[in-house]
Design a protein around this motif. Sequence first.
Motif, PDB file in Angstrom:
ATOM      1  N   LYS A   1       0.818  -1.206   0.000  1.00  0.00           N
ATOM      2  CA  LYS A   1       0.000   0.000   0.000  1.00  0.00           C
ATOM      3  C   LYS A   1       0.860   1.268   0.000  1.00  0.00           C
ATOM      4  CE  LYS A   1      -3.884   2.080   2.453  1.00  0.00           C
ATOM      5  NZ  LYS A   1      -4.815   1.945   3.612  1.00  0.00           N
ATOM      6  N   SER A   2       1.924   1.265   0.794  1.00  0.00           N
ATOM      7  CA  SER A   2       2.817   2.433   0.840  1.00  0.00           C
ATOM      8  C   SER A   2       3.519   2.627  -0.509  1.00  0.00           C
ATOM      9  CB  SER A   2       3.858   2.252   1.949  1.00  0.00           C
ATOM     10  OG  SER A   2       3.229   2.143   3.213  1.00  0.00           O
ATOM     11  N   ALA A   3       3.885   1.515  -1.131  1.00  0.00           N
ATOM     12  CA  ALA A   3       4.550   1.620  -2.440  1.00  0.00           C
ATOM     13  C   ALA A   3       3.610   2.234  -3.459  1.00  0.00           C
ATOM     14  CB  ALA A   3       5.015   0.236  -2.898  1.00  0.00           C
ATOM     15  N   LEU A   4       2.321   1.836  -3.442  1.00  0.00           N
ATOM     16  CA  LEU A   4       1.373   2.422  -4.393  1.00  0.00           C
ATOM     17  C   LEU A   4       1.194   3.910  -4.150  1.00  0.00           C
ATOM     18  CD1 LEU A   4      -1.385  -0.345  -4.556  1.00  0.00           C
ATOM     19  CD2 LEU A   4       0.325   0.233  -6.288  1.00  0.00           C
ATOM     20  N   LYS A   5       1.195   4.320  -2.886  1.00  0.00           N
ATOM     21  CA  LYS A   5       1.069   5.749  -2.574  1.00  0.00           C
ATOM     22  C   LYS A   5       2.265   6.531  -3.107  1.00  0.00           C
ATOM     23  CE  LYS A   5      -1.862   5.450   1.555  1.00  0.00           C
ATOM     24  NZ  LYS A   5      -1.945   5.744   3.015  1.00  0.00           N
ATOM     25  N   GLU A   6       3.459   5.980  -2.910  1.00  0.00           N
ATOM     26  CA  GLU A   6       4.656   6.672  -3.389  1.00  0.00           C
ATOM     27  C   GLU A   6       4.658   6.757  -4.917  1.00  0.00           C
ATOM     28  OE1 GLU A   6       6.980   8.255  -1.777  1.00  0.00           O
ATOM     29  OE2 GLU A   6       5.942   7.857   0.117  1.00  0.00           O
ATOM     30  N   LEU A   7       4.239   5.656  -5.569  1.00  0.00           N
ATOM     31  CA  LEU A   7       4.162   5.689  -7.034  1.00  0.00           C
ATOM     32  C   LEU A   7       3.133   6.692  -7.511  1.00  0.00           C
ATOM     33  CD1 LEU A   7       4.418   1.894  -7.968  1.00  0.00           C
ATOM     34  CD2 LEU A   7       6.147   3.663  -8.325  1.00  0.00           C
ATOM     35  N   SER A   8       2.041   6.845  -6.770  1.00  0.00           N
ATOM     36  CA  SER A   8       1.027   7.831  -7.125  1.00  0.00           C
ATOM     37  C   SER A   8       1.587   9.248  -7.024  1.00  0.00           C
ATOM     38  CB  SER A   8      -0.187   7.669  -6.221  1.00  0.00           C
ATOM     39  OG  SER A   8      -1.160   8.657  -6.510  1.00  0.00           O
ATOM     40  N   LYS A   9       2.373   9.501  -5.963  1.00  0.00           N
ATOM     41  CA  LYS A   9       2.997  10.826  -5.835  1.00  0.00           C
ATOM     42  C   LYS A   9       3.975  11.086  -6.990  1.00  0.00           C
ATOM     43  CE  LYS A   9       2.756  10.941  -0.762  1.00  0.00           C
ATOM     44  NZ  LYS A   9       3.551  10.981   0.479  1.00  0.00           N
ATOM     45  N   THR A  10       4.722  10.040  -7.341  1.00  0.00           N
ATOM     46  CA  THR A  10       5.669  10.199  -8.457  1.00  0.00           C
ATOM     47  C   THR A  10       4.925  10.466  -9.753  1.00  0.00           C
ATOM     48  OG1 THR A  10       7.198   8.674  -7.357  1.00  0.00           O
ATOM     49  CG2 THR A  10       7.557   9.093  -9.694  1.00  0.00           C
ATOM     50  N   ARG A  11       3.770   9.775  -9.928  1.00  0.00           N
ATOM     51  CA  ARG A  11       2.974   9.951 -11.136  1.00  0.00           C
ATOM     52  C   ARG A  11       2.476  11.382 -11.255  1.00  0.00           C
ATOM     53  NH1 ARG A  11      -1.394   6.740 -10.006  1.00  0.00           N
ATOM     54  NH2 ARG A  11      -0.052   4.930 -10.320  1.00  0.00           N
ATOM     55  N   GLU A  12       2.154  12.016 -10.131  1.00  0.00           N
ATOM     56  CA  GLU A  12       1.636  13.377 -10.155  1.00  0.00           C
ATOM     57  C   GLU A  12       2.671  14.371 -10.688  1.00  0.00           C
ATOM     58  OE1 GLU A  12       0.356  14.164  -6.241  1.00  0.00           O
ATOM     59  OE2 GLU A  12      -1.442  12.910  -6.373  1.00  0.00           O
ATOM     60  N   LYS A  13       3.974  14.030 -10.588  1.00  0.00           N
ATOM     61  CA  LYS A  13       5.008  14.925 -11.118  1.00  0.00           C
ATOM     62  C   LYS A  13       4.964  14.982 -12.642  1.00  0.00           C
ATOM     63  CE  LYS A  13       8.347  14.523  -7.360  1.00  0.00           C
ATOM     64  NZ  LYS A  13       9.752  14.208  -7.011  1.00  0.00           N
ATOM     65  N   LEU A  14       4.532  13.844 -13.254  1.00  0.00           N
ATOM     66  CA  LEU A  14       4.457  13.817 -14.703  1.00  0.00           C
ATOM     67  C   LEU A  14       3.166  14.427 -15.222  1.00  0.00           C
ATOM     68  CD1 LEU A  14       5.896  10.320 -15.669  1.00  0.00           C
ATOM     69  CD2 LEU A  14       6.909  12.546 -16.097  1.00  0.00           C
ATOM     70  N   VAL A  15       2.043  14.127 -14.539  1.00  0.00           N
ATOM     71  CA  VAL A  15       0.737  14.594 -14.996  1.00  0.00           C
ATOM     72  C   VAL A  15       0.085  15.404 -13.889  1.00  0.00           C
ATOM     73  CG1 VAL A  15      -1.502  13.933 -15.905  1.00  0.00           C
ATOM     74  CG2 VAL A  15       0.507  12.533 -16.398  1.00  0.00           C
ATOM     75  N   LYS A  16       0.013  16.695 -14.110  1.00  0.00           N
ATOM     76  CA  LYS A  16      -0.636  17.557 -13.129  1.00  0.00           C
ATOM     77  C   LYS A  16      -2.071  17.811 -13.568  1.00  0.00           C
ATOM     78  CE  LYS A  16       3.621  19.906 -11.787  1.00  0.00           C
ATOM     79  NZ  LYS A  16       4.327  21.186 -11.669  1.00  0.00           N
ATOM     80  N   PRO A  17      -3.048  17.379 -12.780  1.00  0.00           N
ATOM     81  CA  PRO A  17      -4.443  17.574 -13.190  1.00  0.00           C
ATOM     82  C   PRO A  17      -4.785  19.054 -13.259  1.00  0.00           C
ATOM     83  CG  PRO A  17      -4.327  16.810 -10.914  1.00  0.00           C
ATOM     84  CD  PRO A  17      -2.938  16.711 -11.462  1.00  0.00           C
ATOM     85  N   VAL A  18      -5.503  19.396 -14.311  1.00  0.00           N
ATOM     86  CA  VAL A  18      -5.958  20.774 -14.485  1.00  0.00           C
ATOM     87  C   VAL A  18      -7.228  20.951 -13.674  1.00  0.00           C
ATOM     88  CG1 VAL A  18      -6.681  22.518 -16.139  1.00  0.00           C
ATOM     89  CG2 VAL A  18      -4.956  20.801 -16.775  1.00  0.00           C
ATOM     90  N   VAL A  19      -7.148  21.695 -12.601  1.00  0.00           N
ATOM     91  CA  VAL A  19      -8.275  21.856 -11.687  1.00  0.00           C
ATOM     92  C   VAL A  19      -9.000  23.135 -12.041  1.00  0.00           C
ATOM     93  CG1 VAL A  19      -9.004  22.072  -9.282  1.00  0.00           C
ATOM     94  CG2 VAL A  19      -7.061  20.599  -9.890  1.00  0.00           C
ATOM     95  N   VAL A  20     -10.232  22.967 -12.462  1.00  0.00           N
ATOM     96  CA  VAL A  20     -11.085  24.116 -12.766  1.00  0.00           C
ATOM     97  C   VAL A  20     -12.273  24.058 -11.821  1.00  0.00           C
ATOM     98  CG1 VAL A  20     -12.456  25.279 -14.524  1.00  0.00           C
ATOM     99  CG2 VAL A  20     -10.370  24.010 -15.163  1.00  0.00           C
ATOM    100  N   GLN A  21     -12.499  25.141 -11.108  1.00  0.00           N
ATOM    101  CA  GLN A  21     -13.599  25.148 -10.145  1.00  0.00           C
ATOM    102  C   GLN A  21     -14.933  25.015 -10.873  1.00  0.00           C
ATOM    103  OE1 GLN A  21     -13.381  25.058  -6.925  1.00  0.00           O
ATOM    104  NE2 GLN A  21     -11.124  25.176  -6.928  1.00  0.00           N
ATOM    105  N   PRO A  22     -15.703  23.950 -10.560  1.00  0.00           N
ATOM    106  CA  PRO A  22     -16.993  23.777 -11.241  1.00  0.00           C
ATOM    107  C   PRO A  22     -18.054  24.708 -10.660  1.00  0.00           C
ATOM    108  CG  PRO A  22     -16.671  22.038  -9.639  1.00  0.00           C
ATOM    109  CD  PRO A  22     -15.419  22.859  -9.609  1.00  0.00           C
TER     110      PRO A  22
END
Length: 770
Positions: free
Chosen positions: A589-610
């Motif tokens: 579980k910790s490894a998946l969390k760390e990989l998720s954080k690493t993934r966020e460095k490549l793809v930053k979600p475009v947050v638009v307030q709905p």
Amino acid sequence: MEQRTLQNLEFDKVLVHLAGLAVSDAGAEACRKVEPLSPDSARSEMDFFRQGQVWSQYASFRLRQFPPLSGMLDFVEAPGNVLDLDDLWALRQVLAQAKELVDSISSAPGGSVEWPLLQEAVDRYPWPGQSWSGLARCIGDNGQIRDESSPELLLVRQEVRRIHQTCTRKVKEVVQTYNLLQYMQDEYLTLANDRYVLPLKSNFKGRVQGIIHDYSQTGETCYFEPLFLVDLNNELQELKQQEREEERKVLIYLTGLIRSQLASVRGVHDLLVKVDVLLAKCSLAAAFDGTALELSAETPLNLREARHPLLALTEKGSLPLNLQLKPGQKALVISGGNAGGKTVCLKTIGLIALMAMSGLPVPVAGGSTLPLWTKVFAFIGDEQSLEGHVSTFTAQIRHLSALWDKADAETLVILDEFGAGTDPAQGAALAQAVIDELLEKDASIAAATHFPALKAYALSREKVRAASVLFDPNTKKPLYRLAYDQVGASQALDVAREHGMPETVLRRAESYLLMDGEDTSALIDRLNSLAVTREKEIETLHKERDKFRSKRDRLEERFERDREKLFTEVQTQAQGVLKDWKSGKVSHKSALKELSKTREKLVKPVVVQPEPVKPFSVEVVQPGQRLSYLPWSKTGVVEEVDGRRNRVKIDLSGVSMWVEGKDLALVDEKGVAGPKTPVTTGATVKAERNIALRLDLRGMRTDVALSEVSRFLDKALLGNVSQVEIVHGRGTGVLRKEVHRLLRDFPAVSEFRLAPEDMGGDGMTIVDFK
């Protein structure tokens, strides 16, 4: 090609300059014999030149001067002829340099793949190994025959050296015994008529018994052979005769070797000459920043930043010209003032065409092209002949008539002031008719004129393009540039004023122009000024374009560096997380969390307030209705409704699942989700669908592995990814077959395939979801 055309365009002067860049007399002679070739041969020479430029940049080989061997090799062909030592020494030097050249072409950095035409020239003739080995063994670096050339020669020379040592020893003993040092001019032995003698002072010649062989030029020294050296000298003469006989045997032997490999030796010499010409072409290209020109029947005349080759060689500041025709155009008619560069433009086109047809580099910019011309006819200058009773006009007509039956689509005709030697009206009419007929033969024409009728003709004909040489509007000095699709004034009065014509004559001429109603100079000057302004604006735009291109290239390079850096950092972090997980340092579980954080460095979600929306209520939903499931961006069919928990059971392409009402949206008639679609969620999901996951089944039993695959696919669907990787290994292939059978029956799988070989080949399967 007509010799008259070559002379008019000064092609021979280019060859003289080319010959001056060769290092050998044979290479210079070959340069002077360069001539226009057939289209296929010209292309081959151009390709050979391009590859030669690449080779000369990589190779450390530098060609040195070498003697011509053509006469010597012709002499060897006769069976009874024997080469002398000088000939063999020259041949040894040539073969030694040829060996360096062959090794350089075959083993220079980059290999022969980079220059196959050079390697083909090397392979055309086999290397004369026996001749080279014999010459290297028998001829020393000092140009003399080696002692080891034959056993007999070695014995004879050893005896000669023994005689020399004996003579030296006896002379030393006699001189010391009889105190002859006072009679000697020098303390050494010397040779006279191949016999050892003593240099005695002339006034002491009667003091010692012996034979006088010669006197010095001053008469103060006589070369005296004492009686005790006579027998030794006689023996030396016999040995010298034997030595000459043995040396001649060596010369006969080496000549026979060369005669047996004469074709290879001649081929090696021709290769050196060919490379000498090639390197001379490379030096010529470097001298005027030239390049190999493309010849194509499909392209019009397009010489970018072209310079007259001879001016480019002698005047480093020569201005470049753009000589261009549009597709479908076959004729270029240049007008404008005297001394403005019209004839230079014509000669530039003609001479560049001849050089390109001869396989020579030309001073043009990259991207230039030339039509596939095989014949060039140039009518330039005054060709009248008093001896032949031929006027200027008559000479032009006579030469033009001779080419009439030869003109075709591969012909270039250059006309400089054609028709100027007769009545202007009739001359202009004849010039128009000549261009019409040549165009009907599909020939290409480059012409310069002062005729107003021909200027108007150039503007009105479809296949003809008009151009004008430009002048500075203020100083009336030529700018040596062309403005297209317009005509220029002759400016004869301005040129006459600049060169000293009296002002009274010029004013009288201007009055005659006004009387005839032919003074259009004001209009032409206005057109010239507008053209100069336009050319300056175009030049400025080109500079701005080049600046923006350079800036774009720098930004792209910077982006690529940053991208590579970020990718390396993310890859390093991901590998570190996987390493910690495999070693047991962190949980799954910790490894998946760390990989998720690493993934966020490549793809930053475009947050638009709905925009604020009301919660979706399932009370209005009926079974069978189509709704959009927002996390997956998919549309499904409602199977059951649970109003109390505000959820529904929905079928998404074969996958039935309970979902919350907040994740649903109505679908309009076109199948598009309604306004309740959260923008933030959709953008996030779209970014995450590009992330691929991997499952490693190696070492698992089949039943356990299939269970893991099912859970893995469900988790991937919930994580909203579009592609996953399943590593099952190669082995016997049983596990791979079972995994593929499961994938075929899994409803959400769109397709699956084996991975490429560099990613694991048949040891891994890539799965795409619908």
